[in-house]
Each structure stands twice: as structure tokens, then as C-alpha cells.
Design a protein around this motif. Structure first.
Motif, PDB file in Angstrom:
ATOM      1  N   GLU A  34      12.818  -4.271 -53.609  1.00  0.00           N
ATOM      2  CA  GLU A  34      13.610  -5.429 -53.228  1.00  0.00           C
ATOM      3  C   GLU A  34      13.016  -6.149 -52.014  1.00  0.00           C
ATOM      4  O   GLU A  34      12.457  -5.513 -51.126  1.00  0.00           O
ATOM      5  CB  GLU A  34      15.047  -4.991 -52.882  1.00  0.00           C
ATOM      6  CG  GLU A  34      15.913  -4.623 -54.062  1.00  0.00           C
ATOM      7  CD  GLU A  34      15.588  -3.253 -54.689  1.00  0.00           C
ATOM      8  OE1 GLU A  34      14.751  -2.508 -54.131  1.00  0.00           O
ATOM      9  OE2 GLU A  34      16.171  -2.931 -55.737  1.00  0.00           O
ATOM     10  N   ASP A  35      13.175  -7.475 -51.969  1.00  0.00           N
ATOM     11  CA  ASP A  35      12.977  -8.260 -50.758  1.00  0.00           C
ATOM     12  C   ASP A  35      14.244  -8.146 -49.909  1.00  0.00           C
ATOM     13  O   ASP A  35      15.316  -7.823 -50.436  1.00  0.00           O
ATOM     14  CB  ASP A  35      12.772  -9.741 -51.102  1.00  0.00           C
ATOM     15  CG  ASP A  35      11.340 -10.061 -51.523  1.00  0.00           C
ATOM     16  OD1 ASP A  35      10.412  -9.325 -51.152  1.00  0.00           O
ATOM     17  OD2 ASP A  35      11.153 -11.071 -52.235  1.00  0.00           O
ATOM     18  N   VAL A  36      14.114  -8.452 -48.611  1.00  0.00           N
ATOM     19  CA  VAL A  36      15.308  -8.350 -47.765  1.00  0.00           C
ATOM     20  C   VAL A  36      15.333  -9.482 -46.735  1.00  0.00           C
ATOM     21  O   VAL A  36      14.298  -9.869 -46.197  1.00  0.00           O
ATOM     22  CB  VAL A  36      15.372  -6.959 -47.072  1.00  0.00           C
ATOM     23  CG1 VAL A  36      14.204  -6.750 -46.109  1.00  0.00           C
ATOM     24  CG2 VAL A  36      16.675  -6.760 -46.324  1.00  0.00           C
TER      25      VAL A  36
ATOM     26  N   ARG B  86       3.226  -6.365 -52.878  1.00  0.00           N
ATOM     27  CA  ARG B  86       3.826  -6.832 -51.618  1.00  0.00           C
ATOM     28  C   ARG B  86       2.881  -6.586 -50.438  1.00  0.00           C
ATOM     29  O   ARG B  86       2.702  -7.439 -49.566  1.00  0.00           O
ATOM     30  CB  ARG B  86       5.168  -6.134 -51.379  1.00  0.00           C
ATOM     31  CG  ARG B  86       5.739  -6.508 -50.010  1.00  0.00           C
ATOM     32  CD  ARG B  86       7.133  -5.984 -49.755  1.00  0.00           C
ATOM     33  NE  ARG B  86       8.098  -6.563 -50.664  1.00  0.00           N
ATOM     34  CZ  ARG B  86       8.975  -5.862 -51.387  1.00  0.00           C
ATOM     35  NH1 ARG B  86       8.988  -4.538 -51.301  1.00  0.00           N
ATOM     36  NH2 ARG B  86       9.834  -6.452 -52.172  1.00  0.00           N
ATOM     37  N   ARG B  87       2.272  -5.394 -50.425  1.00  0.00           N
ATOM     38  CA  ARG B  87       1.347  -5.062 -49.326  1.00  0.00           C
ATOM     39  C   ARG B  87       0.206  -6.088 -49.273  1.00  0.00           C
ATOM     40  O   ARG B  87      -0.158  -6.588 -48.214  1.00  0.00           O
ATOM     41  CB  ARG B  87       0.797  -3.646 -49.553  1.00  0.00           C
ATOM     42  CG  ARG B  87       0.351  -2.966 -48.288  1.00  0.00           C
ATOM     43  CD  ARG B  87       0.175  -1.465 -48.419  1.00  0.00           C
ATOM     44  NE  ARG B  87      -0.355  -1.034 -49.694  1.00  0.00           N
ATOM     45  CZ  ARG B  87       0.284  -0.258 -50.560  1.00  0.00           C
ATOM     46  NH1 ARG B  87       1.489   0.166 -50.303  1.00  0.00           N
ATOM     47  NH2 ARG B  87      -0.281   0.101 -51.700  1.00  0.00           N
TER      48      ARG B  87
ATOM     49  N   LEU C 126      11.193  -3.306 -40.051  1.00  0.00           N
ATOM     50  CA  LEU C 126      11.243  -4.218 -41.207  1.00  0.00           C
ATOM     51  C   LEU C 126       9.991  -4.067 -42.079  1.00  0.00           C
ATOM     52  O   LEU C 126      10.059  -4.048 -43.315  1.00  0.00           O
ATOM     53  CB  LEU C 126      11.393  -5.658 -40.706  1.00  0.00           C
ATOM     54  CG  LEU C 126      11.764  -6.694 -41.748  1.00  0.00           C
ATOM     55  CD1 LEU C 126      13.058  -6.326 -42.466  1.00  0.00           C
ATOM     56  CD2 LEU C 126      11.907  -8.080 -41.098  1.00  0.00           C
TER      57      LEU C 126
ATOM     58  N   ALA D 262      11.821 -10.030 -44.943  1.00  0.00           N
ATOM     59  CA  ALA D 262      10.531  -9.678 -45.535  1.00  0.00           C
ATOM     60  C   ALA D 262      10.654 -10.108 -46.992  1.00  0.00           C
ATOM     61  O   ALA D 262      11.273  -9.412 -47.808  1.00  0.00           O
ATOM     62  CB  ALA D 262      10.263  -8.185 -45.404  1.00  0.00           C
ATOM     63  N   ILE D 263      10.128 -11.302 -47.288  1.00  0.00           N
ATOM     64  CA  ILE D 263      10.349 -11.934 -48.599  1.00  0.00           C
ATOM     65  C   ILE D 263       8.988 -12.280 -49.196  1.00  0.00           C
ATOM     66  O   ILE D 263       8.375 -13.282 -48.825  1.00  0.00           O
ATOM     67  CB  ILE D 263      11.187 -13.229 -48.459  1.00  0.00           C
ATOM     68  CG1 ILE D 263      12.449 -13.028 -47.627  1.00  0.00           C
ATOM     69  CG2 ILE D 263      11.466 -13.836 -49.834  1.00  0.00           C
ATOM     70  CD1 ILE D 263      13.671 -12.553 -48.359  1.00  0.00           C
ATOM     71  N   THR D 264       8.522 -11.459 -50.098  1.00  0.00           N
ATOM     72  CA  THR D 264       7.213 -11.739 -50.717  1.00  0.00           C
ATOM     73  C   THR D 264       7.360 -12.308 -52.119  1.00  0.00           C
ATOM     74  O   THR D 264       6.400 -12.826 -52.671  1.00  0.00           O
ATOM     75  CB  THR D 264       6.359 -10.465 -50.773  1.00  0.00           C
ATOM     76  OG1 THR D 264       7.147  -9.407 -51.312  1.00  0.00           O
ATOM     77  CG2 THR D 264       5.850 -10.094 -49.392  1.00  0.00           C
TER      78      THR D 264
ATOM     79  N   MET E 180       6.839 -12.253 -43.513  1.00  0.00           N
ATOM     80  CA  MET E 180       7.769 -11.379 -42.797  1.00  0.00           C
ATOM     81  C   MET E 180       8.074 -12.041 -41.461  1.00  0.00           C
ATOM     82  O   MET E 180       7.153 -12.424 -40.739  1.00  0.00           O
ATOM     83  CB  MET E 180       7.162 -10.006 -42.581  1.00  0.00           C
ATOM     84  CG  MET E 180       8.162  -9.017 -42.073  1.00  0.00           C
ATOM     85  SD  MET E 180       7.649  -7.352 -42.419  1.00  0.00           S
ATOM     86  CE  MET E 180       6.411  -7.197 -41.179  1.00  0.00           C
TER      87      MET E 180
ATOM     88  N   SER F 122       9.891  -2.625 -46.049  1.00  0.00           N
ATOM     89  CA  SER F 122       9.348  -3.374 -47.193  1.00  0.00           C
ATOM     90  C   SER F 122       8.325  -2.553 -47.983  1.00  0.00           C
ATOM     91  O   SER F 122       7.908  -2.966 -49.056  1.00  0.00           O
ATOM     92  CB  SER F 122       8.720  -4.680 -46.719  1.00  0.00           C
ATOM     93  OG  SER F 122       7.470  -4.431 -46.117  1.00  0.00           O
ATOM     94  N   THR F 123       7.929  -1.392 -47.453  1.00  0.00           N
ATOM     95  CA  THR F 123       6.990  -0.538 -48.201  1.00  0.00           C
ATOM     96  C   THR F 123       7.705   0.532 -49.025  1.00  0.00           C
ATOM     97  O   THR F 123       7.060   1.323 -49.704  1.00  0.00           O
ATOM     98  CB  THR F 123       6.016   0.194 -47.243  1.00  0.00           C
ATOM     99  OG1 THR F 123       6.773   1.113 -46.424  1.00  0.00           O
ATOM    100  CG2 THR F 123       5.251  -0.776 -46.362  1.00  0.00           C
TER     101      THR F 123
END
Ligand code: HEM
Length: 327
Positions: free
Chosen positions: A147-149, A63-64, A138, A165-167, A74, A142-143
Motif C-alpha cells: 500500500e501507499d500511505v 516502489r524502491r 516513513l 509515501a506515494i509511488t 516521499m 513503505s518497504t
């Protein structure tokens, strides 16, 4: 206690949220209360909202890297800043409750203390002060979880997708959808509009109260073990859809992709938090569980063409189904 399967399921399969209660699948407003344990033929899942597994570090690193390459995954409209803080607090408190050996969260006034031993983090921050956390609320959120949110504002008698924040999106893009109404977001989905599924889902969500958490599952197929199938990276993963049907490695390459989606009314901001966890299991893995193998084979064979087209699986679903039913 889970029923003991007659075979040894891998840890991934043991917790896999197999989504099919019957041999046919249709869309519905399939929500159920969160936190209920579900037994499956391979083990069980469902007693937690946030699922940490052996891929925690790898998925957070992925994700990062995605966010570094493409910050548009994001999005946070300015009026959603309080909702982002609300989401952060809710998620950290939930992680601390669900993983008390690894996580701790305390709040005194606006001052918070967060410990995540899995990431070697020990942090003090102040609710409402973006500079007190790397990435703001946010970005930091995400770190910490796999889960995405997404965060939805409720106004004008509708829900609006105003932050996320959807990767690991399944063929959509938060950068494109941000600012849209819930009904517009679901615009491309066949059947659900004439069947009133999305209007009913919105009514349900607009009545949701804090503490009444719900969840649902959604599924599709993905070529290769790939979490990032967002619109932005289509050139990387799209072509696989055309070639996989004839690939002898189809059972290893094709994955059942299941999203466990939680629906939470945030207590302070009143926003809806939509938490999406993506699970992948290859057809070869699924085939280790005879009841899953057979049922997925039947679901794929029977799925109406418009649904298969929308899911992007038309070119290989027959090959997948034939392999599952004859292997
Ligand atoms: C797609 C239903 C909540 C965002 C879908 C699909 C269904 C559905 C049936 C098609 C999935 C597929 O075939 O793969 C529902 C229901 C919900 C709900 C019943 C609540 C009870 C949400 C929420 C969001 C959301 C809260 C907020 C972000 C999306 C998106 C897609 C989608 C972005 C993909 C649309 C596209 O193809 O562009 N949903 N959904 N859904 N849903 Fe939902």
C-alpha cells in the motif's frame, strides 16, 4: 465462505475489489466500516486492511526503484515525524495481526522487535529514533507493505496532507500536494464541491476515533499494467491514452484500476492515516466474469462527460464500453 463462481477465476480476480454495485456511477462520500468481507461474483475481499498477494516482492521492488529515481514521492513535513512513527507502529502491528505466520511485532517501552519472514527481516528499533531504521519511519514503512500511505494533520478545523509515501498515484503528485488542505487537494475533482461531498468527508474524518477504521473504493482506467501513473511520469504513460482506442490489443492493454483506501485515526499522534492499495485487472480479465463485463460496459457508456474527462478516459471509454458489451 465465498459463493462458487460458475467459472474458474484467477487468484487476482478472486480477490479483486470490483467497485460497482450498480450500472451507473456517481461520486459520493462512499465510506464503510473496514474489515467486512465482501462477496463478489469471482470470490471475495475486504476482511483485512493490508493485502499481501503474489506481487508483494515485485511491487516493493518497483516502489524502491521509483523512490531511488525520484525521492520527491516521499514527503514528510517536520511536524509529522511523530505521526510517521505512529503510522509505522500501527502498520507493523496490523501486519503481524493479519499475517501471524509471516510477521511478528512486539513493543516494550520504546524498544520494538519486528520480524517479516517474507523479506527475511528481523529488526530491533527504537520508536522516535530515526537512525534505528533504514529510511526512517516513513521510508521503512513503505518497504513493508504494498500500500501507499498519506498522513493528514488536523488543525485549524481542517485536515492537511502533510506527509506521504506515494509511488503508485493515479494521476496526482504527493510532492505537489504536500502541505495542502484536504479541500485544496480535491480542488481538481468535478462535482464534489457543489455537492458538498468533500466538506462532508472532511467533517466525517475529523470526527473519526482511534479503532473506528473505515474504507472506501475509487476507480479509473489505466493503459497497460502500470502502477506508477503519477504526474511526474506522465510523459511515459500519457501518450497511451491517445492510441489505445484503435489498438486491437485494447482488451489486454486497458485495465480497470481500483483503489481500496483505508482511513485510520492514529492513536498517539491524532493524525489521519490514509492507506491506498491499487489493484489492476485488464478488460480481458474482467470479461471472464460475465456480470462484471456487462456492468463495467454500462458504467463506462453512461458516465457523465465531465467525470470521464477528469479521469482522463474520454478518448477510449466508448471503445472500451463497446468491446465489453459486445464481446
Ligand atoms: C480524488 C473523494 C479521502 C486525496 C478524489 C476523487 C473523489 C475523492 C471523488 C475523484 C476520484 C476520481 O474520479 O478518480 C474522497 C472522499 C474521501 C477522500 C469521499 C474520504 C471520505 C482522501 C484523502 C486523501 C485524498 C484522505 C489524502 C491524501 C485525493 C487525491 C485525489 C483524490 C490526491 C486526486 C486529486 C487530483 O486529481 O489532483 N477523492 N477522497 N482523498 N483524493 Fe480523495
Amino acid at each position: 465462505m465465498s459463493a462458487t463462481p460458475s467459472f474458474l477465476a484467477s487468484p487476482r480476480l478472486q480477490r479483486f475489489p470490483y467497485p460497482f454495485p450498480q450500472d451507473t456511477y456517481r461520486y459520493s462520500t462512499n465510506v464503510e466500516p473496514a474489515f467486512r468481507h465482501v462477496e463478489t461474483q469471482a470470490g471475495g475481499w475486504g476482511e483485512r486492511m493490508l493485502e499481501i498477494d503474489a506481487d508483494y516482492h515485485a511491487e516493493l521492488a518497483e516502489r524502491r526503484a521509483i523512490l531511488e529515481r525520484d525521492p520527491s514521492r516521499m514527503a514528510l513535513l517536520e511536524h509529522m515525524r511523530p505521526a510517521a512513527w505512529d503510522a509505522l507502529e500501527t502498520v507493523l502491528a496490523t501486519l503481524a495481526e493479519e499475517y501471524p505466520d509471516q510477521m511478528e511485532f512486539t513493543r516494550s517501552g520504546r524498544a520494538c522487535h519486528w520480524v517479516n519472514r517474507l523479506l527475511d527481516e528481523d529488526r530491533h528499533f527504537v520508536i522516535g529514533e530515526d537512525s534505528s531504521l533504514p529510511g526512517g519511519p516513513l521510508g521503512y514503512l513503505s518497504t513493508q507493505m504494498q500500500e501507499d500511505v498519506a498522513l493528514l494533520d488536523q488543525r485549524e478545523d481542517a485536515l492537511w496532507l502533510d506527509a506521504g509515501a506515494i509511488t503508485f498515484a493515479a494521476d496526482w503528485s504527493v510532492g505537489f500536494d504536500v502541505g495542502m488542505r484536504f479541500l485544496e487537494v480535491h480542488g481538481p475533482v468535478p462535482r464534489v464541491h457543489e455537492e458538498q461531498i468533500i466538506t462532508r468527508a472532511q467533517q466525517f474524518l475529523m470526527r473519526l476515533q482511534p479503532g473506528q477504521d473505515y474504507r472506501r473504493t475509487n476507480w479509473t482506467l489505466t493503459v497497460d499494467r502500470r502502477l506508477d501513473t503519477s504526474t511526474e511520469t506522465y510523459p511515459e504513460w500519457g501518450p497511451g491514452r491517445a492510441s489505445v482506442a484503435d489498438d486491437p490489443a485494447l482488451p489486454e492493454r486497458l485495465h480497470l484500476r481500483v483503489e481500496v483506501q483505508h482511513l485510520v485515526r492514529l492513536p498517539r499522534s491524532g493524525a489521519i492515516m490514509f492507506v491506498i492499495r491499487t489493484h489492476l485487472a485488464s478488460l480481458a480479465e474482467i470479461a471472464a466474469v460475465p456480470a462484471w463485463r456487462e456492468r463495467l460496459g454500462r458504467v463506462l457508456a453512461e458516465l457523465p462527460q465531465d467525470m470521464a474527462d477528469y479521469k482522463g478516459i474520454s478518448r477510449y471509454r466508448d471503445a472500451a464500453s463497446a468491446w465489453l458489451l459486445n464481446c
